[in-house]
Design a protein around this motif. Structure first.
Motif, short mmCIF file in Angstrom:
data_model
loop_
_atom_site.label_atom_id
_atom_site.label_comp_id
_atom_site.label_asym_id
_atom_site.label_seq_id
_atom_site.Cartn_x
_atom_site.Cartn_y
_atom_site.Cartn_z
N LEU A 251 0.81 -1.22 0.00
CA LEU A 251 0.00 0.00 0.00
C LEU A 251 0.85 1.27 0.00
N ARG A 252 2.14 1.13 0.10
CA ARG A 252 3.02 2.31 0.13
C ARG A 252 3.13 2.92 -1.26
N GLY A 253 3.38 4.23 -1.29
CA GLY A 253 3.55 4.93 -2.55
C GLY A 253 2.25 5.26 -3.26
N ARG A 254 1.13 5.14 -2.57
CA ARG A 254 -0.18 5.40 -3.17
C ARG A 254 -0.94 6.51 -2.45
N GLY A 255 -0.26 7.22 -1.57
CA GLY A 255 -0.91 8.30 -0.84
C GLY A 255 -1.67 7.87 0.40
N GLN A 256 -1.65 6.57 0.69
CA GLN A 256 -2.38 6.05 1.85
C GLN A 256 -1.81 6.56 3.17
N GLY A 257 -0.50 6.60 3.29
CA GLY A 257 0.13 7.08 4.53
C GLY A 257 -0.20 8.54 4.80
N HIS A 258 -0.10 9.34 3.76
CA HIS A 258 -0.42 10.76 3.91
C HIS A 258 -1.89 10.93 4.27
N ALA A 259 -2.77 10.16 3.66
CA ALA A 259 -4.20 10.24 3.97
C ALA A 259 -4.48 9.84 5.41
N LEU A 260 -3.84 8.78 5.88
CA LEU A 260 -4.02 8.35 7.27
C LEU A 260 -3.58 9.44 8.24
N LEU A 261 -2.41 10.00 8.00
CA LEU A 261 -1.87 11.03 8.89
C LEU A 261 -2.72 12.30 8.84
N THR A 262 -3.13 12.69 7.66
CA THR A 262 -3.99 13.88 7.52
C THR A 262 -5.30 13.68 8.26
N ASP A 263 -5.90 12.52 8.12
CA ASP A 263 -7.16 12.22 8.79
C ASP A 263 -6.98 12.20 10.31
#
Length: 113
Positions: A53-65
């Motif tokens: 799931l890395r490199g797909r914006g998922q980490g940034h979305a989790l942290l932003t949320d």
């Protein structure tokens, strides 16, 4: 805690804890900067994703949320200097404000306003 799932399995998560004014990570080897005096902080303890799931914006979305409705002005997290995510934190606006171990783990801050 915020999670993302892949095929009904947890594929990533992020969690943290609000800390009262005057709190500073016990293992930090640098003192808090003056601009944090009197400020409550939100400390991000973990942001993790399965490799696929890395490199797909998922980490940034989790942290932003995780951070979007926090009442604290600043968030902190620790990141290994050599971790691939360390460069991402720079791109996402996090700034180094201290260390846990010189040259090994950076302490990063994000202004949530």
């Amino acid at each position: 805690m915020k999670t993302v799932s892949a095929d009904d399995a947890v594929g990533g998560f992020a969690y943290g804890v609000g800390q009262e004014a005057g709190w500073w990570p016990a293992h930090a080897t640098t003192p808090p900067p003056d601009r944090l005096a009197g400020e409550a902080l939100f400390y991000v303890y973990e942001l993790a994703l399965v490799p696929e799931l890395r490199g797909r914006g998922q980490g940034h979305a989790l942290l932003t949320d995780l951070l979007k409705d926090r009442p604290e002005r600043f968030a902190l997290l620790g990141s290994r200097v050599t971790a691939p995510a360390r460069r991402l934190y720079d791109r996402w606006g996090w700034q180094k404000i201290g260390e846990f171990e010189a040259g090994v783990v950076d302490l990063l801050m994000l202004d949530l306003r």
